[in-house]
Design a protein around this motif. Sequence first.
Motif, PDB file in Angstrom:
ATOM      1  N   PHE A  75     -29.475 103.889 -19.607  1.00  9.96           N
ATOM      2  CA  PHE A  75     -28.359 104.236 -18.733  1.00  9.96           C
ATOM      3  C   PHE A  75     -28.856 105.218 -17.697  1.00  9.96           C
ATOM      4  N   MET A  76     -28.880 104.793 -16.452  1.00 11.48           N
ATOM      5  CA  MET A  76     -29.289 105.658 -15.355  1.00 11.48           C
ATOM      6  C   MET A  76     -28.099 106.527 -14.974  1.00 11.48           C
ATOM      7  N   VAL A 133     -32.208 105.693 -23.556  1.00 14.18           N
ATOM      8  CA  VAL A 133     -32.558 106.709 -22.563  1.00 14.18           C
ATOM      9  C   VAL A 133     -31.328 106.872 -21.684  1.00 14.18           C
ATOM     10  N   CYS A 134     -30.786 108.095 -21.561  1.00  9.87           N
ATOM     11  CA  CYS A 134     -29.488 108.201 -20.869  1.00  9.87           C
ATOM     12  C   CYS A 134     -29.226 109.522 -20.154  1.00  9.87           C
ATOM     13  N   ASN A 135     -30.182 110.443 -20.127  1.00  7.70           N
ATOM     14  CA  ASN A 135     -29.927 111.726 -19.453  1.00  7.70           C
ATOM     15  C   ASN A 135     -30.357 111.686 -17.991  1.00  7.70           C
ATOM     16  N   HIS A 136     -29.864 112.681 -17.226  1.00  7.68           N
ATOM     17  CA  HIS A 136     -30.187 112.741 -15.804  1.00  7.68           C
ATOM     18  C   HIS A 136     -31.692 112.673 -15.574  1.00  7.68           C
ATOM     19  N   MET A 137     -32.087 111.881 -14.581  1.00 15.40           N
ATOM     20  CA  MET A 137     -33.470 111.789 -14.151  1.00 15.40           C
ATOM     21  C   MET A 137     -33.489 111.291 -12.712  1.00 15.40           C
ATOM     22  N   ARG A 138     -34.633 111.419 -12.079  1.00 20.75           N
ATOM     23  CA  ARG A 138     -34.855 110.681 -10.841  1.00 20.75           C
ATOM     24  C   ARG A 138     -35.600 109.413 -11.238  1.00 20.75           C
ATOM     25  N   PHE A 139     -34.940 108.283 -11.057  1.00 22.62           N
ATOM     26  CA  PHE A 139     -35.358 107.019 -11.654  1.00 22.62           C
ATOM     27  C   PHE A 139     -36.769 106.618 -11.234  1.00 22.62           C
ATOM     28  N   ASN A 140     -37.529 106.193 -12.231  1.00 22.25           N
ATOM     29  CA  ASN A 140     -38.882 105.684 -12.030  1.00 22.25           C
ATOM     30  C   ASN A 140     -39.065 104.560 -13.046  1.00 22.25           C
ATOM     31  N   THR A 156     -26.075 101.285 -14.941  1.00 19.22           N
ATOM     32  CA  THR A 156     -25.822 102.519 -14.195  1.00 19.22           C
ATOM     33  C   THR A 156     -24.391 102.493 -13.667  1.00 19.22           C
ATOM     34  N   VAL A 157     -24.005 103.555 -12.963  1.00 20.16           N
ATOM     35  CA  VAL A 157     -22.648 103.644 -12.430  1.00 20.16           C
ATOM     36  C   VAL A 157     -22.696 104.252 -11.034  1.00 20.16           C
ATOM     37  N   LEU A 158     -21.872 103.705 -10.128  1.00 15.47           N
ATOM     38  CA  LEU A 158     -21.749 104.191  -8.760  1.00 15.47           C
ATOM     39  C   LEU A 158     -20.320 104.642  -8.495  1.00 15.47           C
ATOM     40  N   ARG A 159     -20.184 105.410  -7.426  1.00 13.60           N
ATOM     41  CA  ARG A 159     -18.868 105.887  -7.005  1.00 13.60           C
ATOM     42  C   ARG A 159     -18.792 105.812  -5.484  1.00 13.60           C
ATOM     43  N   ASP A 160     -17.575 105.659  -4.961  1.00 12.82           N
ATOM     44  CA  ASP A 160     -17.380 105.678  -3.516  1.00 12.82           C
ATOM     45  C   ASP A 160     -18.145 106.874  -2.947  1.00 12.82           C
ATOM     46  N   PRO A 161     -19.112 106.633  -2.036  1.00  9.87           N
ATOM     47  CA  PRO A 161     -19.976 107.726  -1.554  1.00  9.87           C
ATOM     48  C   PRO A 161     -19.249 108.850  -0.836  1.00  9.87           C
ATOM     49  N   VAL A 162     -18.090 108.571  -0.243  1.00  7.09           N
ATOM     50  CA  VAL A 162     -17.334 109.640   0.408  1.00  7.09           C
ATOM     51  C   VAL A 162     -16.789 110.597  -0.646  1.00  7.09           C
ATOM     52  N   ASP A 163     -16.174 110.046  -1.685  1.00  9.93           N
ATOM     53  CA  ASP A 163     -15.640 110.881  -2.758  1.00  9.93           C
ATOM     54  C   ASP A 163     -16.765 111.576  -3.519  1.00  9.93           C
ATOM     55  N   LEU A 164     -17.879 110.874  -3.675  1.00  9.47           N
ATOM     56  CA  LEU A 164     -19.033 111.485  -4.342  1.00  9.47           C
ATOM     57  C   LEU A 164     -19.564 112.655  -3.522  1.00  9.47           C
ATOM     58  N   PHE A 165     -19.665 112.474  -2.198  1.00  7.07           N
ATOM     59  CA  PHE A 165     -20.141 113.550  -1.334  1.00  7.07           C
ATOM     60  C   PHE A 165     -19.215 114.761  -1.406  1.00  7.07           C
ATOM     61  N   GLU A 166     -17.906 114.520  -1.375  1.00  8.16           N
ATOM     62  CA  GLU A 166     -16.945 115.618  -1.485  1.00  8.16           C
ATOM     63  C   GLU A 166     -17.132 116.363  -2.798  1.00  8.16           C
ATOM     64  N   ARG A 240     -33.513  95.358 -11.123  1.00  7.83           N
ATOM     65  CA  ARG A 240     -33.781  96.247 -12.247  1.00  7.83           C
ATOM     66  C   ARG A 240     -32.591  96.386 -13.196  1.00  7.83           C
ATOM     67  N   PHE A 241     -31.378  96.362 -12.661  1.00  2.66           N
ATOM     68  CA  PHE A 241     -30.199  96.693 -13.461  1.00  2.66           C
ATOM     69  C   PHE A 241     -29.382  95.449 -13.800  1.00  2.66           C
ATOM     70  N   HIS A 242     -29.046  95.345 -15.093  1.00  2.00           N
ATOM     71  CA  HIS A 242     -28.268  94.207 -15.572  1.00  2.00           C
ATOM     72  C   HIS A 242     -26.785  94.351 -15.254  1.00  2.00           C
ATOM     73  N   LEU A 243     -26.317  95.596 -15.153  1.00  2.00           N
ATOM     74  CA  LEU A 243     -24.904  95.845 -14.850  1.00  2.00           C
ATOM     75  C   LEU A 243     -24.773  97.180 -14.119  1.00  2.00           C
ATOM     76  N   VAL A 244     -24.020  97.145 -13.015  1.00  2.00           N
ATOM     77  CA  VAL A 244     -23.715  98.372 -12.268  1.00  2.00           C
ATOM     78  C   VAL A 244     -22.204  98.588 -12.337  1.00  2.00           C
ATOM     79  N   LEU A 245     -21.808  99.667 -12.978  1.00  2.00           N
ATOM     80  CA  LEU A 245     -20.400  99.999 -13.155  1.00  2.00           C
ATOM     81  C   LEU A 245     -19.877 100.699 -11.901  1.00  2.00           C
ATOM     82  N   ILE A 246     -18.564 100.648 -11.721  1.00  2.00           N
ATOM     83  CA  ILE A 246     -17.919 101.287 -10.578  1.00  2.00           C
ATOM     84  C   ILE A 246     -16.912 102.309 -11.091  1.00  2.00           C
ATOM     85  N   ALA A 247     -17.093 103.571 -10.709  1.00  2.00           N
ATOM     86  CA  ALA A 247     -16.279 104.662 -11.257  1.00  2.00           C
ATOM     87  C   ALA A 247     -14.799 104.491 -10.939  1.00  2.00           C
ATOM     88  N   GLU A 248     -14.474 103.962  -9.757  1.00  2.00           N
ATOM     89  CA  GLU A 248     -13.067 103.795  -9.383  1.00  2.00           C
ATOM     90  C   GLU A 248     -12.357 102.758 -10.243  1.00  2.00           C
TER      91      GLU A 248
END
Length: 417
Positions: A75-76, A133-140, A156-166, A240-248
């Motif tokens: 889990f990235m 493996v699931c803790n914060h890292m810079r992916f390699n 892994t999981v992504l979020r709307d970049p505007v809300d993430l930036f805020e 690389r990723f089998h599934l990308v989740l969306i936080a919203e």
Amino acid sequence: MYLKKGFKRTAVVRGVIPWVLMTNIILVLYCLTTTSNVNIRPIQEETCSLSMAKAVVSESPEATQKCSPKVNIMFMKTHKTASSTILNILFRFGEKHKLKFALPDRRNDFRYPQPFLCSQVKDYTPGQCFNIVCNHMRFNHQEVAKLLPPDAVYVTVLRDPVDLFESAFHYYHRAVPFTWGISGEDKLTEFLNNPEAFYSPDAFNSFYLKNLLFFDFGLDNNLEVNDPRVVEGIQHLSKRFHLVLIAEHFEESLILLKDLLCWSMDDILYFKLNARRTSSVSRLDPETRAKAVQWNWADWKLYEHFNATFWERVEAYGRERMEREVKELRRRNAEMRATCIEGGDAVEAQKIKDAHFRPWQPVGEKSIMGYNLRKDIDPRWRTMCAKMLTPEIQYLSDLGVNLWVTRLWGWLIDSVL
């Protein structure tokens, strides 16, 4: 008049000194924790060569014999994307089934923001295999793949970049020195009005405030708008990723994760962790949002791509089936809230009675909420409820990680502020 100006100048200087001291201390800590365990790369291949297959039998009544629960998972963990809640789910599943975690050493991350190396794993030896493996890292990916069997599932999981930036600006800006000179009460809007006046790619912790997702994935977060390397990076991650989740769409994401991993509904029950109180969230107007998109263009393209693939997965799963599963997940979560949580909801940090359930706070604030465990809880549910409420730092300690660097940092922040 002169005395008043001199007094103000002195007050400003006194206010800045603690931040300068803290920043230097943090830099020293990073140097200590990133250089003391530098390993010379061994000549032999470090790839995980052993099978980590483990028979896991689902205890859920909805389980079928069509598949077996998957236990090898990467889990990235991205920043400010509800990833702490997913981390708690993985910790509980791994503990329950006695799986082997690759854990960080002395901190709650794998020496972020350095690119991940196997040598950053606690007690690592070449060729060692892990389940999760699931803790914060810079992916390699090249290094991560050495820890896991070939059948590992990458999520892994992504979020709307505007809300993430805020969220990132609110959470990290006091740890990013170039923001200290921004005037006014609305520092975020002031920054977006002219980001080049404040931002420097080489500044300490600058990555937190531009294309943070791209940076987390090991990519260049300073690429310009329409740079072809943005699309190349997205295509690389797609492989690389089998599934990308969306936080919203968190509940739908968990249902897709459950389906991919062949887990049960019990395995994905959750309480929202590391969430900010609503009053601390800035409401951005359309013009400011547009500026945030432009500033975080690489993250926006990344999100656009995987948001589209996410809904393709939902369609393939079946809309009606998804609605039924989400409804059931909500019902089960509501039952657990009533069973576990005093008052049934999150409270502000200062109202959390047990320090074990008190989450880590951003520098200079107490905006992250948490929970109180019910006093009259049924003994049958006490352990599960406590684990569901436990924040990342405390859970890592429970798993045996000595977090002296993280705790020292926290002590310094509390002492200075």
